[in-house]
Motif scaffolding. Structure first.
Motif, short mmCIF file in Angstrom:
data_model
loop_
_atom_site.label_atom_id
_atom_site.label_comp_id
_atom_site.label_asym_id
_atom_site.label_seq_id
_atom_site.Cartn_x
_atom_site.Cartn_y
_atom_site.Cartn_z
N GLY A 87 34.97 45.64 35.36
CA GLY A 87 34.40 44.91 36.49
C GLY A 87 34.91 45.44 37.81
O GLY A 87 35.51 46.52 37.91
N ARG A 88 34.70 44.66 38.82
CA ARG A 88 35.07 45.05 40.18
C ARG A 88 36.59 45.11 40.32
O ARG A 88 37.31 44.25 39.84
CB ARG A 88 34.51 44.02 41.14
CG ARG A 88 34.62 44.40 42.56
CD ARG A 88 33.94 43.35 43.41
NE ARG A 88 33.72 43.88 44.73
CZ ARG A 88 33.06 43.27 45.66
NH1 ARG A 88 32.53 42.10 45.41
NH2 ARG A 88 32.91 43.81 46.84
N GLN A 89 37.05 46.15 41.02
CA GLN A 89 38.49 46.29 41.25
C GLN A 89 38.99 45.18 42.17
O GLN A 89 38.35 44.86 43.16
CB GLN A 89 38.80 47.62 41.94
CG GLN A 89 38.64 48.83 41.09
CD GLN A 89 38.97 50.09 41.87
OE1 GLN A 89 39.03 50.10 43.10
NE2 GLN A 89 39.17 51.18 41.15
#
Length: 108
Positions: A87-89
């Protein structure tokens, strides 16, 4: 599709045609939705399941039953903050990478 010559129509007639065309488009869209609904019902009945099961069962694999992914990275400034690498950092990863660190610097 044959081209229709509209040059002989006055503005009022063109607007009348527009209204009729819009009605026909809505009618045809509703017919398509009805046809799709009937096809979905037929598929569900053929499988012996309800439409709800057909649409929500995800092919027999329910969401969330998979193995939980363990965190791969930890914020050195706050050990409670972790990231699985999916997913998004998180911001702390992005900020660290922008500051010259590598992902390995955060690896657990």
């Amino acid at each position: 599709m044959a081209k229709v010559d509209l040059s002989d129509y006055n503005l009022s007639e063109l607007k009348g045609l527009q209204v009729e065309i819009e009605k026909e488009i809505k009618n045809r869209q509703q017919q398509e939705v009805t046809k799709a609904r009937e096809q979905i019902l037929a598929i569900a009945q053929g499988l012996g399941v309800s439409v709800e099961e057909l649409l929500t069962n995800n092919g027999g694999k329910s969401k969330g039953t998979g193995k939980k992914v363990e965190a791969q990275y930890r914020n050195p400034a706050d050990n409670a903050k972790t990231w699985t690498g999916r997913g998004r950092q998180p911001r702390w990863i992005a900020d660290g990478l922008a500051g010259g660190k590598t992902l390995d610097d955060f690896r657990i």
